[in-house]
Enzyme design. Structure first.
Site, PDB file in Angstrom:
ATOM      1  N   ASP A  58      27.725   8.205 -12.046  1.00  0.00           N
ATOM      2  CA  ASP A  58      27.712   9.182 -13.134  1.00  0.00           C
ATOM      3  C   ASP A  58      27.194  10.546 -12.697  1.00  0.00           C
ATOM      4  OD1 ASP A  58      28.190   9.854 -15.800  1.00  0.00           O
ATOM      5  OD2 ASP A  58      26.108   9.475 -16.355  1.00  0.00           O
ATOM      6  N   HIS A  88       7.643   3.822  -0.281  1.00  0.00           N
ATOM      7  CA  HIS A  88       7.102   3.292  -1.540  1.00  0.00           C
ATOM      8  C   HIS A  88       5.824   2.491  -1.274  1.00  0.00           C
ATOM      9  CE1 HIS A  88       7.221   2.334  -5.725  1.00  0.00           C
ATOM     10  NE2 HIS A  88       7.224   1.039  -5.486  1.00  0.00           N
ATOM     11  N   ALA A 132      35.225 -10.897  -5.882  1.00  0.00           N
ATOM     12  CA  ALA A 132      34.592 -10.739  -7.194  1.00  0.00           C
ATOM     13  C   ALA A 132      33.094 -10.980  -7.093  1.00  0.00           C
ATOM     14  CB  ALA A 132      35.216 -11.719  -8.187  1.00  0.00           C
ATOM     15  N   THR A 137      26.693  -3.771   0.760  1.00  0.00           N
ATOM     16  CA  THR A 137      25.618  -2.903   1.233  1.00  0.00           C
ATOM     17  C   THR A 137      25.929  -2.316   2.605  1.00  0.00           C
ATOM     18  OG1 THR A 137      24.460  -4.781   2.215  1.00  0.00           O
ATOM     19  CG2 THR A 137      23.861  -4.177  -0.054  1.00  0.00           C
ATOM     20  N   ARG A 155      36.678 -13.518   6.496  1.00  0.00           N
ATOM     21  CA  ARG A 155      38.004 -13.710   7.094  1.00  0.00           C
ATOM     22  C   ARG A 155      38.589 -12.373   7.473  1.00  0.00           C
ATOM     23  NH1 ARG A 155      43.319 -15.542   3.838  1.00  0.00           N
ATOM     24  NH2 ARG A 155      44.742 -15.326   5.555  1.00  0.00           N
TER      25      ARG A 155
END
Length: 158
Positions: A58, A88, A132, A137, A155
């Site tokens: 966005d 962090h 799906a 990453t 594959r």
């Protein structure tokens, strides 16, 4: 004065991008939805299809490049920004960490399966298939299938 103009311009651009983001959720067929994402700043190649429930970053849609004849199916999320967690520490808010922006490139003929998540900085190779629900990453090589969380190549195509 120039900072004020840049702020106004960035607000106008933000409104423009977010308007088309919302509008894209209600459009069909997938070729028309791809056109709407082009209006948001996404680079979309000829013949590519984007399902209407796809969420393309966005805040930085201009960092997404989609090749020709790519199919991005329902529920896919493509992200170009994330927080740098390398510094962090306990007691620090995550939002206080630097924001990292990285391109996402999906090459010609790739297919992104339902509900997959493509993280910042990833390139999906030509003719590759992302299964799906996969969380991508790392780069996916050309003509391979990557599935799982995190996605791994299972594959290669001949």
């Amino acid at each position: 004065m120039s900072n004020h103009k840049r702020t106004i311009k960035s607000v106008i651009v933000g409104i423009w991008v977010r308007f088309w983001t919302i509008f894209a959720q209600f459009t069909f067929p997938a070729t028309f939805t791809a056109l709407i994402h082009r209006l948001r700043g996404v680079k979309v190649g000829k013949g590519s299809k984007i399902s209407r429930s796809v969420m393309i970053d966005d805040s930085c849609p201009y960092l997404v490049e989609i090749g020709k004849k790519v199919w991005i199916t329902a529920g896919v999320q493509i992200l170009c920004h994330q927080r740098d967690l390398s510094t962090h520490r306990k007691g620090k808010a995550v939002m206080d960490n630097k924001l990292i922006l990285k391109k996402v490139i999906i090459k010609d003929g790739a297919h992104i399966g339902i509900g997959a998540i493509i993280m910042p900085g990833v390139t999906i190779g030509e003719g590759a298939v992302v299964g799906a629900g996969a969380v991508v990453t790392k780069d996916v090589p050309p003509y391979s299938i990557a599935t799982g969380v995190p996605a791994k190549v299972i594959r290669y195509f001949e």
